[in-house]
Design a protein around this motif. Structure first.
Motif, PDB file in Angstrom:
ATOM      1  N   ILE A   1       0.863  -1.175   0.000  1.00 58.51           N
ATOM      2  CA  ILE A   1       0.000   0.000   0.000  1.00 58.51           C
ATOM      3  C   ILE A   1       0.899   1.224   0.000  1.00 58.51           C
ATOM      4  O   ILE A   1       1.824   1.330   0.811  1.00 58.51           O
ATOM      5  N   LEU A   2       0.596   2.120  -0.919  1.00 56.40           N
ATOM      6  CA  LEU A   2       1.298   3.397  -0.988  1.00 56.40           C
ATOM      7  C   LEU A   2       0.364   4.488  -0.483  1.00 56.40           C
ATOM      8  O   LEU A   2      -0.849   4.430  -0.709  1.00 56.40           O
ATOM      9  N   ARG A   3       0.939   5.485   0.170  1.00 60.82           N
ATOM     10  CA  ARG A   3       0.183   6.707   0.459  1.00 60.82           C
ATOM     11  C   ARG A   3       0.578   7.698  -0.617  1.00 60.82           C
ATOM     12  O   ARG A   3       1.762   7.958  -0.835  1.00 60.82           O
ATOM     13  N   LEU A   4      -0.411   8.223  -1.313  1.00 59.35           N
ATOM     14  CA  LEU A   4      -0.173   9.160  -2.397  1.00 59.35           C
ATOM     15  C   LEU A   4      -0.137  10.593  -1.859  1.00 59.35           C
ATOM     16  O   LEU A   4      -0.555  10.851  -0.728  1.00 59.35           O
ATOM     17  N   SER A   5       0.328  11.511  -2.683  1.00 61.10           N
ATOM     18  CA  SER A   5       0.446  12.906  -2.255  1.00 61.10           C
ATOM     19  C   SER A   5      -0.902  13.535  -1.912  1.00 61.10           C
ATOM     20  O   SER A   5      -0.948  14.516  -1.174  1.00 61.10           O
ATOM     21  N   ASN A   6      -2.003  12.983  -2.414  1.00 56.61           N
ATOM     22  CA  ASN A   6      -3.338  13.482  -2.085  1.00 56.61           C
ATOM     23  C   ASN A   6      -3.947  12.754  -0.882  1.00 56.61           C
ATOM     24  O   ASN A   6      -5.133  12.846  -0.628  1.00 56.61           O
ATOM     25  N   SER A   7      -3.122  11.988  -0.163  1.00 58.14           N
ATOM     26  CA  SER A   7      -3.486  11.227   1.044  1.00 58.14           C
ATOM     27  C   SER A   7      -4.339  10.003   0.777  1.00 58.14           C
ATOM     28  O   SER A   7      -4.758   9.324   1.713  1.00 58.14           O
ATOM     29  N   LYS A   8      -4.599   9.685  -0.476  1.00 58.00           N
ATOM     30  CA  LYS A   8      -5.312   8.450  -0.802  1.00 58.00           C
ATOM     31  C   LYS A   8      -4.325   7.286  -0.835  1.00 58.00           C
ATOM     32  O   LYS A   8      -3.119   7.484  -0.759  1.00 58.00           O
ATOM     33  N   HIS A   9      -4.870   6.069  -0.956  1.00 54.32           N
ATOM     34  CA  HIS A   9      -4.044   4.866  -0.991  1.00 54.32           C
ATOM     35  C   HIS A   9      -4.024   4.246  -2.380  1.00 54.32           C
ATOM     36  O   HIS A   9      -5.012   4.311  -3.103  1.00 54.32           O
ATOM     37  N   TYR A  10      -2.910   3.627  -2.691  1.00 54.71           N
ATOM     38  CA  TYR A  10      -2.800   2.796  -3.889  1.00 54.71           C
ATOM     39  C   TYR A  10      -2.420   1.409  -3.402  1.00 54.71           C
ATOM     40  O   TYR A  10      -1.463   1.251  -2.630  1.00 54.71           O
ATOM     41  N   ILE A  11      -3.150   0.393  -3.831  1.00 58.47           N
ATOM     42  CA  ILE A  11      -2.886  -0.992  -3.436  1.00 58.47           C
ATOM     43  C   ILE A  11      -2.422  -1.747  -4.667  1.00 58.47           C
ATOM     44  O   ILE A  11      -3.058  -1.681  -5.721  1.00 58.47           O
ATOM     45  N   GLY A  12      -1.301  -2.456  -4.538  1.00 61.37           N
ATOM     46  CA  GLY A  12      -0.787  -3.202  -5.675  1.00 61.37           C
ATOM     47  C   GLY A  12      -0.039  -4.443  -5.239  1.00 61.37           C
ATOM     48  O   GLY A  12       0.106  -4.722  -4.054  1.00 61.37           O
ATOM     49  N   ARG A  13       0.450  -5.181  -6.238  1.00 59.16           N
ATOM     50  CA  ARG A  13       1.268  -6.366  -5.949  1.00 59.16           C
ATOM     51  C   ARG A  13       2.368  -6.463  -6.993  1.00 59.16           C
ATOM     52  O   ARG A  13       2.241  -5.958  -8.106  1.00 59.16           O
ATOM     53  N   THR A  14       3.444  -7.125  -6.603  1.00 58.56           N
ATOM     54  CA  THR A  14       4.595  -7.264  -7.483  1.00 58.56           C
ATOM     55  C   THR A  14       5.477  -8.399  -6.989  1.00 58.56           C
ATOM     56  O   THR A  14       5.388  -8.811  -5.837  1.00 58.56           O
ATOM     57  N   ASN A  15       6.348  -8.878  -7.861  1.00 60.24           N
ATOM     58  CA  ASN A  15       7.349  -9.851  -7.426  1.00 60.24           C
ATOM     59  C   ASN A  15       8.724  -9.188  -7.275  1.00 60.24           C
ATOM     60  O   ASN A  15       9.702  -9.843  -6.982  1.00 60.24           O
ATOM     61  N   ASN A  16       8.787  -7.859  -7.482  1.00 58.69           N
ATOM     62  CA  ASN A  16      10.034  -7.111  -7.315  1.00 58.69           C
ATOM     63  C   ASN A  16       9.690  -5.743  -6.731  1.00 58.69           C
ATOM     64  O   ASN A  16       9.492  -4.781  -7.462  1.00 58.69           O
ATOM     65  N   ILE A  17       9.622  -5.678  -5.412  1.00 55.27           N
ATOM     66  CA  ILE A  17       9.154  -4.470  -4.735  1.00 55.27           C
ATOM     67  C   ILE A  17      10.071  -3.271  -4.984  1.00 55.27           C
ATOM     68  O   ILE A  17       9.596  -2.151  -5.186  1.00 55.27           O
ATOM     69  N   GLU A  18      11.369  -3.491  -5.013  1.00 58.18           N
ATOM     70  CA  GLU A  18      12.302  -2.385  -5.216  1.00 58.18           C
ATOM     71  C   GLU A  18      12.098  -1.732  -6.584  1.00 58.18           C
ATOM     72  O   GLU A  18      11.993  -0.516  -6.697  1.00 58.18           O
TER      73      GLU A  18
END
Length: 93
Positions: A14-31
């Motif tokens: 989960i990312l916090r965006l500059s507008n204070s909303k959240h982005y939820i995602g998945r990956t096999n390479n987080i970096e």
């Protein structure tokens, strides 16, 4: 001769965006994925930089990760996502 066995792990984050909303995602390479978010290479977060990684969970299988991502995305309210982040339900970054 020795071999290193590499087991691919799948991250739900989960990312916090500059507008204070959240982005939820998945990956096999987080970096790599975080760099793509931070450099504007991800269309859905490009306009909301900077982004901050605030939560992640790691899974051994892609299917587990997909299930968790879909569950988190099904939580429609900002408050429900915040509750997950602060509940200890998974490792907070």
């Amino acid at each position: 001769r020795s071999f290193i066995i590499y087991k691919q792990m799948f991250h739900v984050y989960i990312l916090r965006l500059s507008n204070s909303k959240h982005y939820i995602g998945r990956t096999n390479n987080i970096e790599s994925r975080l760099i793509r978010h931070q450099t504007g290479q991800v269309r859905s977060t490009k306009a909301f930089r900077p982004v901050e990684l605030i939560y992640q969970e790691v899974f051994e299988s892609r299917s587990e990760g997909v299930k968790r991502e879909l569950y988190l995305k099904s939580l429609k309210s900002h408050e429900a996502v915040e509750k997950i982040i602060h509940s200890g339900d998974g490792p907070v970054v």
